[in-house]
Scaffold this motif. Structure first.
Motif, PDB file in Angstrom:
ATOM      1  N   ARG A 133       0.897  -1.666  -0.154  1.00 53.40           N
ATOM      2  CA  ARG A 133       0.370  -0.015  -0.011  1.00 53.40           C
ATOM      3  C   ARG A 133       0.943   1.340   0.857  1.00 53.40           C
ATOM      4  O   ARG A 133       0.110   2.133  -0.134  1.00 53.40           O
ATOM      5  CB  ARG A 133      -0.886  -0.070   1.034  1.00 53.40           C
ATOM      6  CG  ARG A 133      -2.048  -1.064   0.831  1.00 53.40           C
ATOM      7  CD  ARG A 133      -3.022  -1.188   2.362  1.00 53.40           C
ATOM      8  NE  ARG A 133      -1.733  -1.671   3.348  1.00 53.40           N
ATOM      9  CZ  ARG A 133      -2.466  -2.011   4.526  1.00 53.40           C
ATOM     10  NH1 ARG A 133      -3.256  -1.950   4.893  1.00 53.40           N
ATOM     11  NH2 ARG A 133      -1.131  -2.724   5.148  1.00 53.40           N
ATOM     12  N   PRO A 137      -2.616   3.013  -3.208  1.00 46.29           N
ATOM     13  CA  PRO A 137      -3.036   2.163  -1.901  1.00 46.29           C
ATOM     14  C   PRO A 137      -4.101   1.322  -1.786  1.00 46.29           C
ATOM     15  O   PRO A 137      -4.662   1.011  -1.317  1.00 46.29           O
ATOM     16  CB  PRO A 137      -3.886   3.716  -1.814  1.00 46.29           C
ATOM     17  CG  PRO A 137      -3.358   4.297  -3.085  1.00 46.29           C
ATOM     18  CD  PRO A 137      -2.248   4.348  -3.320  1.00 46.29           C
ATOM     19  N   LYS A 138      -4.664   0.697  -3.091  1.00 46.77           N
ATOM     20  CA  LYS A 138      -5.048  -0.298  -3.218  1.00 46.77           C
ATOM     21  C   LYS A 138      -4.908  -1.667  -3.637  1.00 46.77           C
ATOM     22  O   LYS A 138      -4.415  -2.558  -3.469  1.00 46.77           O
ATOM     23  CB  LYS A 138      -6.208  -0.378  -4.102  1.00 46.77           C
ATOM     24  CG  LYS A 138      -7.054   1.031  -3.803  1.00 46.77           C
ATOM     25  CD  LYS A 138      -8.151   0.759  -4.888  1.00 46.77           C
ATOM     26  CE  LYS A 138      -9.638   1.766  -4.331  1.00 46.77           C
ATOM     27  NZ  LYS A 138     -10.645   1.663  -4.727  1.00 46.77           N
ATOM     28  N   PRO A 141      -1.357  -5.738   0.756  1.00 48.80           N
ATOM     29  CA  PRO A 141      -0.510  -5.500   1.656  1.00 48.80           C
ATOM     30  C   PRO A 141       0.453  -7.131   0.987  1.00 48.80           C
ATOM     31  O   PRO A 141       2.206  -7.230   1.944  1.00 48.80           O
ATOM     32  CB  PRO A 141      -1.499  -5.751   2.797  1.00 48.80           C
ATOM     33  CG  PRO A 141      -2.536  -5.414   2.518  1.00 48.80           C
ATOM     34  CD  PRO A 141      -2.999  -5.845   1.692  1.00 48.80           C
ATOM     35  N   SER A 215      -8.053 -10.113   0.649  1.00 44.70           N
ATOM     36  CA  SER A 215      -6.917  -8.496   1.295  1.00 44.70           C
ATOM     37  C   SER A 215      -6.538  -7.918   2.416  1.00 44.70           C
ATOM     38  O   SER A 215      -6.145  -7.789   3.527  1.00 44.70           O
ATOM     39  CB  SER A 215      -7.108  -7.433  -0.122  1.00 44.70           C
ATOM     40  OG  SER A 215      -8.881  -6.964   0.516  1.00 44.70           O
ATOM     41  N   GLN A 219      -4.800  -7.941   5.079  1.00 50.67           N
ATOM     42  CA  GLN A 219      -3.896  -6.721   5.904  1.00 50.67           C
ATOM     43  C   GLN A 219      -3.623  -7.066   7.654  1.00 50.67           C
ATOM     44  O   GLN A 219      -3.103  -6.400   8.290  1.00 50.67           O
ATOM     45  CB  GLN A 219      -5.417  -5.858   5.596  1.00 50.67           C
ATOM     46  CG  GLN A 219      -4.951  -4.606   5.786  1.00 50.67           C
ATOM     47  CD  GLN A 219      -6.195  -3.518   5.213  1.00 50.67           C
ATOM     48  OE1 GLN A 219      -6.967  -3.673   4.501  1.00 50.67           O
ATOM     49  NE2 GLN A 219      -6.898  -2.910   6.695  1.00 50.67           N
TER      50      GLN A 219
END
Ligand code: SF4
Ligand code: SF4
Length: 258
Positions: A133, A137-138, A141, A215, A219
């Protein structure tokens, strides 16, 4: 004869749901609506081969139920299909090319419990480090923000293994939420979703067959959650597997010109 008597009789004869024979019968008869018959028949046959091999290897009923519920056979069957299919010609995929790791959808894709735990195990030791990220940003991770390599490559889920493209430019457009021809998923992803759906139907009333958001689990792992917290955080609504399979089947049929 009452229903309870019939259940007792079936169990005594080895045909109850809580027996290996009963479980095999449930796999033989499970139905997955909307799945093309050839795909359903082929996937069921491979799943039954997994089952019979497991029994021959001496695995217990409990072990087989756990593996089916966590999606181990679904992943294994699809992985063999990917390997046997070889690499399709003309792919643009290469190390460091990572537009496909920019997750524009809701949750990065549907994964099994087995895959969720594997991804968590690969990423938990990296908690606190800069992740994908920082690049976008998308981004997933799991991605290394400098090299754009997957830091969980050996443990990446089937959706990552089966997603390919003949054009990196098209993938870049898709990552910007624009339509483009080029990327798509290989048929192994269909097999995976149908196998896991068959397992869910066969295990109804025996064990829960959950799916997870890729995701979210990644994350949670890099943010230092425990495995239990990460699984809870990423657990899907039960309808998600059916919705994902229906979307995938539509794509499969449209690729065949139906
Ligand atoms: S799917 Fe697209 S973005 Fe991903 S490696 Fe292949 S060409 Fe690159
Ligand atoms: S797990 Fe790896 S391959 Fe899959 S989206 Fe994340 S970074 Fe990309």
């Amino acid at each position: 004869m009452s229903r309870a008597d019939r259940r007792r009789q079936a169990k005594a004869s080895g045909r109850g749901a809580g027996t290996l024979d009963g479980l095999r019968k449930a796999l033989e008869t499970a139905s997955v609506p909307g799945t093309p018959k050839p795909v359903l028949d082929r996937t069921r046959a491979i799943l039954l081969t997994y089952f019979d091999t497991s029994v021959m290897q001496g695995k217990s009923y409990t072990q087989i139920v756990k593996e089916l519920a966590e999606g181990l056979p679904a992943t294994g069957i699809a992985a063999v299909e990917l390997q046997q299919g070889g690499t399709p010609p003309g792919l643009a995929c290469a190390a460091g090319c990572a537009f496909c790791c920019i997750l524009t959808g809701d949750d990065g894709g549907t994964i099994t419990e087995h895959e969720a735990k594997a991804l968590y195990t690969a990423l938990a030791p990296l908690a606190g480090q800069s992740d994908g990220r920082s690049w976008h940003p998308k981004a997933c991770p799991s991605l290394d923000p400098e090299t754009r390599a997957c830091r969980a490559y050996e443990r990446r889920p089937m959706i990552c293994r089966s997603y390919v493209s003949v054009s990196a430019q098209a993938c870049e457009k898709v990552s910007m939420e624009q339509d483009a021809d080029g990327p798509g998923v290989l048929a192994a992803q269909t097999t995976y979703l149908v196998a896991h759906s068959l397992a869910r139907v066969a295990l109804k009333g025996i064990a829960k067959v959950n799916t997870f958001g890729m995701s979210e689990i990644a994350q949670a792992a890099v943010e230092g959650d425990s495995e239990a917290e990460a699984l809870k955080r990423a657990r899907h609504n039960p309808r998600s597997l059916d919705d994902e399979r229906k979307r995938n089947t539509e794509g499969y049929l449209s690729a065949l010109g139906h």
